[in-house]
Design a protein around this motif. Structure first.
Motif, PDB file in Angstrom:
ATOM      1  N   ILE A  33      68.238 109.396  34.821  1.00  0.00           N
ATOM      2  CA  ILE A  33      67.597 108.562  35.842  1.00  0.00           C
ATOM      3  C   ILE A  33      68.647 108.276  36.908  1.00  0.00           C
ATOM      4  CG2 ILE A  33      66.527 106.328  36.301  1.00  0.00           C
ATOM      5  CD1 ILE A  33      65.686 106.299  33.337  1.00  0.00           C
ATOM      6  N   ASP A  34      68.308 108.546  38.140  1.00  0.00           N
ATOM      7  CA  ASP A  34      69.258 108.275  39.215  1.00  0.00           C
ATOM      8  C   ASP A  34      69.293 106.767  39.489  1.00  0.00           C
ATOM      9  OD1 ASP A  34      70.745 107.997  41.456  1.00  0.00           O
ATOM     10  OD2 ASP A  34      69.670 109.507  42.654  1.00  0.00           O
ATOM     11  N   PRO A  35      70.413 106.114  39.216  1.00  0.00           N
ATOM     12  CA  PRO A  35      70.474 104.657  39.373  1.00  0.00           C
ATOM     13  C   PRO A  35      70.251 104.215  40.822  1.00  0.00           C
ATOM     14  CG  PRO A  35      72.492 105.509  38.340  1.00  0.00           C
ATOM     15  CD  PRO A  35      71.701 106.686  38.767  1.00  0.00           C
ATOM     16  N   HIS A  36      70.479 105.139  41.776  1.00  0.00           N
ATOM     17  CA  HIS A  36      70.390 104.766  43.184  1.00  0.00           C
ATOM     18  C   HIS A  36      69.022 105.044  43.781  1.00  0.00           C
ATOM     19  CE1 HIS A  36      74.625 104.144  42.666  1.00  0.00           C
ATOM     20  NE2 HIS A  36      74.762 105.405  42.272  1.00  0.00           N
ATOM     21  N   GLN A  37      68.128 105.582  42.978  1.00  0.00           N
ATOM     22  CA  GLN A  37      66.778 105.904  43.434  1.00  0.00           C
ATOM     23  C   GLN A  37      65.814 104.804  42.992  1.00  0.00           C
ATOM     24  OE1 GLN A  37      64.636 107.877  44.889  1.00  0.00           O
ATOM     25  NE2 GLN A  37      66.228 109.038  45.962  1.00  0.00           N
ATOM     26  N   SER A  38      65.051 104.269  43.927  1.00  0.00           N
ATOM     27  CA  SER A  38      64.134 103.211  43.503  1.00  0.00           C
ATOM     28  C   SER A  38      62.844 103.776  42.909  1.00  0.00           C
ATOM     29  CB  SER A  38      63.829 102.275  44.663  1.00  0.00           C
ATOM     30  OG  SER A  38      63.314 103.010  45.726  1.00  0.00           O
ATOM     31  N   HIS A  39      62.532 105.029  43.174  1.00  0.00           N
ATOM     32  CA  HIS A  39      61.319 105.585  42.572  1.00  0.00           C
ATOM     33  C   HIS A  39      61.681 106.608  41.524  1.00  0.00           C
ATOM     34  CE1 HIS A  39      58.865 103.477  45.375  1.00  0.00           C
ATOM     35  NE2 HIS A  39      59.587 103.942  46.363  1.00  0.00           N
ATOM     36  N   ASN A  40      61.439 106.260  40.331  1.00  0.00           N
ATOM     37  CA  ASN A  40      61.708 107.219  39.264  1.00  0.00           C
ATOM     38  C   ASN A  40      60.569 107.160  38.264  1.00  0.00           C
ATOM     39  OD1 ASN A  40      62.329 105.030  37.349  1.00  0.00           O
ATOM     40  ND2 ASN A  40      64.028 104.701  38.776  1.00  0.00           N
ATOM     41  N   ASP A  41      60.676 107.951  37.230  1.00  0.00           N
ATOM     42  CA  ASP A  41      59.559 108.091  36.290  1.00  0.00           C
ATOM     43  C   ASP A  41      59.382 106.898  35.365  1.00  0.00           C
ATOM     44  OD1 ASP A  41      59.062 110.468  37.353  1.00  0.00           O
ATOM     45  OD2 ASP A  41      59.984 111.666  35.756  1.00  0.00           O
ATOM     46  N   LYS A  42      60.372 106.044  35.330  1.00  0.00           N
ATOM     47  CA  LYS A  42      60.314 104.989  34.318  1.00  0.00           C
ATOM     48  C   LYS A  42      60.229 103.600  34.935  1.00  0.00           C
ATOM     49  CE  LYS A  42      62.435 107.025  30.242  1.00  0.00           C
ATOM     50  NZ  LYS A  42      61.930 108.337  30.480  1.00  0.00           N
TER      51      LYS A  42
END
Ligand code: HEC
Ligand code: HEC
Ligand code: HEC
Ligand code: HEC
Length: 506
Positions: A247-256
């Motif tokens: 999970i990219d910590p810097h991305q606000s839209h992720n799968d979880k």
């Protein structure tokens, strides 16, 4: 007393949310502000943030609008139930009627959402004390939360030490304890996990949840600084775990849907963790009497609190439909009311806890620290005063103070130090109450609890005896006697056994 908190700021809040099968981008979380305004905690309130009104009669529980209990269509949605900050309170809070809380009174609420579409989390801390009673209580909490099928819990460092030291509980007797910022080998030793994943399912939809928890390294100072229990920097621990899970910590839209629990009440830590874009929700223990949704002005995740003393369950409903509309979510503090049904299994755990207090005879054991008196005076018991103050004795004996122990016996709490200390004479002193067998004359709120040890006065009645050993407020606290503050004069009149207007006790 501070003024009522500004409610307007709770009105709207944005949450980002990605459903796995259904990426929907921004989700608006709308709060029923009426829920926060109409309900006023009746007692055990945190007077710094929620001052109780002067007239307790106006605080009827029936003031709550019924719609509050089910504001969201029950047909479907994902439900998060959050609790925390129990402060050791297993039962309803305080001594009087109409009290909120009780860990045994919430089963039907938690079961109102199907287990597959529900996430049940406790952000800790469960207890606020140390010693043997704290241990037994922690055990009771953990068994109860496991029985209630909590998905995971967070604990503070000191709680984890207490748990690891003596409790006979195995990992199957309690919910998983998450401690994301522990080194792996330490986690192993403390039988904790770094994170928990749960896939919520409902109505053909999915929501992948990832739950983390961060006990605060700052709380492990002084005598808690344990070699065994090491805690790492919370922010880098979160980033490390997210990265390891792709999970990219810097991305606000992720799968979880990423939830972080913070069992210690540290504003600075909250502010730091909030800055990690990949997080969706922060659950903060502490902070205020009832659950609150704390503002997120920028693009940071919302922070919710759990309220305290087990008086509420925080419910967050995330309804997700197959259409791509912007969806609503709702935040709702559910008060645990006195007439909610009790869970027999939890009552059993509770009774076992009381039995342990009895078997271990905690009140009369070295576990209970006791103070020495300044001089060599000692207690004689109320009956000894009757020799010369027969009239006063009769007045006292007809009144509640003289039956305070009986009250506890009727409740089967006569072995619980946390109750006995206010229903007897001087339990916290070396010469004070120990047991009904050893010190029956020191049971109940006797003369000497207010007037001080009487031996010297009895031998020489000229000995000045005007001291005030304990004030009324020592026992008539806001929690245990919510009416006292507003009805001081009435309370004094009820126990009156003096001729002159009282002069020493102002
Ligand atoms: C041997 C008799 C005797 C016993 C026993 C006794 N008292 Fe007294 N007490 C007196 C006398 C005499 C006075 C002073 C005159 C009066 O006020 O009645 C007094 C006064 C007091 C006063 C008023 C003090 C003051 O200075 O005005 C208090 C309070 C009091 N007693 C409490 C107690 C309590 C509590 C006990 C039991 C622990 C007790 N007494 C036992 C004889 C006794
Ligand atoms: C050691 C703790 C303690 C102290 C000190 C104490 N109380 Fe109490 N009080 C109690 C307890 C416990 C009860 C409940 C007794 C019962 O019914 O079991 C009680 C009950 C009462 C009640 C009865 C309430 C009712 O509605 O019937 C009154 C009135 C009262 N106290 C007045 C006072 C006053 C006034 C003082 C100070 C001068 C005082 N108390 C000091 C413990 C205390
Ligand atoms: C801080 C002191 C304190 C502690 C601790 C305390 N009590 Fe009390 N209790 C009181 C006081 C004071 C009252 C009287 C309240 C009133 O009427 O205003 C009371 C009243 C009660 C009553 C009602 C008595 C009646 O008939 O009206 C019950 C029952 C009771 N307590 C049980 C408990 C139990 C069980 C515990 C432990 C969980 C406990 N108390 C711990 C001070 C305390
Ligand atoms: C809940 C607290 C409390 C308890 C219990 C209590 N007293 Fe008192 N007592 C007081 C207060 C308050 C006064 C008034 C003191 C003043 O004058 O300021 C008082 C006054 C007295 C006085 C002085 C009487 C007078 O006419 O001035 C005596 C004697 C006395 N108490 C004896 C007793 C005895 C004996 C008992 C037990 C049988 C007892 N008290 C139990 C709080 C208590």
């Amino acid at each position: 007393m501070s003024s009522e908190p500004d409610k307007s700021r709770y009105n709207i809040l944005e949450v980002k949310l990605n459903a796995q099968s259904n990426p929907i981008g921004i989700l608006i979380l709308i709060i029923t502000s009426s829920a926060l305004i109409t309900f006023w905690p009746i007692s055990c309130a945190d007077s710094t943030s929620y001052p109780p009104s002067a007239d307790p009669q106006s605080q009827e529980i029936t003031d709550i609008e019924p719609k509050l209990l089910s504001p969201v269509s029950p047909t479907w949605g994902f439900t998060l139930f959050l609790t925390g900050n129990w402060d050791g309170q297993l039962g309803p809070c305080g001594c009087s009627e109409r009290q909120l809380g009780g860990i045994d009174r919430r089963t039907h609420i938690l079961n109102s959402a199907p287990a597959s579409g529900r996430l049940l989390l406790d952000a800790g801390p469960l207890i606020n004390s140390e010693g043997r009673q704290a241990q037994l209580k922690l055990e009771t909490f953990l068994l109860s939360l496991q029985h209630l099928q909590y998905d995971a819990i967070a604990l503070t460092g000191p709680e984890m030490i207490l748990l690891q030291e003596n409790l006979p509980l195995g990992p199957d007797d309690r919910p998983p304890i998450i401690a994301t910022n522990m080194p792996p080998e330490v986690r192993l030793e403390f039988a904790a996990v770094a994170y928990l994943e749960k896939n919520l399912r409902r109505g053909g939809e999915n929501l992948d949840c990832l739950i983390l928890a961060l006990p605060d390294p700052q709380s492990m100072v002084g005598r808690w600084s344990s070699q065994k229990l090491q805690l790492q920097d919370p922010v880098s621990s979160v980033i490390e775990i997210l990265t390891a899970l792709n999970i990219d910590p810097h991305q606000s839209h992720n799968d979880k849907f990423v939830i972080v629990m913070l069992p210690d009440d540290n504003e600075f830590l909250v502010q730091q963790i909030k800055q990690i874009p990949a997080l969706d929700l922060l659950v903060r223990a502490g902070y205020g009497d009832m659950p609150e949704l704390i503002e997120n002005s920028d693009n940071t995740p919302p922070v919710v609190t759990t309220g305290k003393l087990g008086k509420y369950v925080t419910k967050i409903e995330l309804p997700i439909s197959s259409s791509a509309d912007v969806k609503k979510a709702q935040f709702e503090p559910i008060p645990i009311e006195e007439d909610f049904p009790q869970d027999p299994k939890i009552i059993e755990f509770f009774n076992n806890y009381q039995t342990s207090l009895k078997i271990e005879n905690l009140i009369d054991s070295p576990y209970l620290p006791r103070q020495a008196l300044d001089d060599d005076n000692t207690f004689t018991g109320s009956l000894a005063c009757a020799d010369c103050h027969a009239d006063v004795y009769l007045i006292w004996n007809n009144f509640g103070h003289a039956h305070a122990m009986e009250t506890l016996i009727n409740e089967n709490r006569q072995y619980d130090p946390e109750c006995v200390k206010c229903h007897t004479i001087a339990m916290e002193y070396e010469i004070g109450y120990r047991s009904m067998e050893k010190t029956p004359h020191l049971a109940d709120v006797g003369c000497e609890m207010c007037h001080g040890p009487g031996l010297k006065h009895r031998i020489n009645t000229y000995t000045m005896y005007q001291e005030q050993f304990f004030t009324c407020e020592k026992c008539h606290t806001h929690e245990n006697s919510p009416n006292f503050e507003g009805q001081r004069e009435e309370y004094f009149q009820k126990i009156r056994h003096w001729q002159e207007p009282r002069i020493y006790w102002k």
